[in-house]
Design a protein around this motif. Structure first.
Motif, short mmCIF file in Angstrom:
data_model
loop_
_atom_site.label_atom_id
_atom_site.label_comp_id
_atom_site.label_asym_id
_atom_site.label_seq_id
_atom_site.Cartn_x
_atom_site.Cartn_y
_atom_site.Cartn_z
N ARG A 60 7.72 81.42 40.12
CA ARG A 60 6.28 81.18 40.27
C ARG A 60 5.82 80.04 39.38
N THR A 61 6.36 80.00 38.16
CA THR A 61 6.00 78.92 37.24
C THR A 61 6.46 77.57 37.79
N GLN B 76 7.01 76.77 40.91
CA GLN B 76 6.22 76.39 42.08
C GLN B 76 4.84 75.88 41.67
N ALA B 77 4.25 76.53 40.65
CA ALA B 77 2.94 76.09 40.17
C ALA B 77 3.01 74.66 39.62
N ASP C 142 3.30 72.27 42.59
CA ASP C 142 2.00 72.13 43.24
C ASP C 142 1.08 71.22 42.44
#
Length: 206
Positions: free
Chosen positions: A2-3, A5-6, A9
């Motif tokens: 998640r980190t 991907q953040a 983004d």
């Protein structure tokens, strides 16, 4: 994950807006709300992060085209639908716009168009063989037309960034342009058609 991907983004948004040279890891860490240490843990350099963003844009594009390929439509229709989908991706996906820009600004890296041009050319070869294209509309030339149309859609999107949201969408505009390309713009019997004919082999030899 998640980190990571953040960070991708956040980087996609920054690269899209400011380009490769105008973006820094410190700026990306601020936008993502993470420490610079967290950024460099996942991406030791800006090069690594830019590579990841370009791969993200390519993956998003390939996934969309895979879904589109499942539609049972003739090859020329598929080429039109494919370019409209590319315009939609450019309009809605920062990673795609960023991948396009980074491919231009980072010589030697993979161009975004490499993800879809071979598919377009294959479809146009099939369209030509099945009689969907005029005999003088060679697949290579129509492939060049598709490149110009997608480049034009991106240029249109960048020109209206931050402007009135009431502007026409790139997809709607491209639909109209495709209509003109498919039906032609010169009237039957117009001498413009003759003047625009490609040179013959004999003329090219001279």
């Amino acid at each position: 994950m998640r980190t990571r991907q953040a960070l991708v983004d956040a980087a996609a948004a920054e690269f899209d807006r400011y380009g490769y040279d105008g973006t820094s890891l410190s700026r990306i860490s601020t936008v993502a709300g993470m420490s610079i240490g967290a950024v460099t843990f996942h991406f030791p350099s800006k090069v690594d992060l830019a590579d990841a963003v370009q791969q993200e844009g390519r993956s998003v594009t390939l996934a969309a085209l895979e879904l589109l390929a499942a539609e049972p439509v003739p090859p020329l229709r598929m080429v039109v639908d494919l370019t409209l989908e590319l315009a939609r991706l450019m309009e809605q996906e920062p990673a795609v716009r960023s991948a396009i820009r980074l491919g231009r600004e980072r010589p030697g890296t993979e161009a975004w168009s490499d993800a879809w041009l071979p598919t377009v050319r294959g479809l146009l070869d099939r369209a030509y063989e099945s009689g969907q294209l005029r005999t003088d509309a060679l697949p290579a030339d129509v492939t060049t037309l598709v490149e110009h149309l997608t480049n034009g859609a991106e240029a249109y999107l960048r020109s209206r960034t931050g402007s009135d949201p009431a502007f026409e969408s790139a997809v709607a505009q491209l639909k109209r342009v495709w209509h003109l390309a498919l039906v032609g713009v010169s009237a039957e019997g117009s001498d413009v058609r003759h003047r625009a004919d490609p040179p013959t082999e004999e003329a090219q030899a001279h």
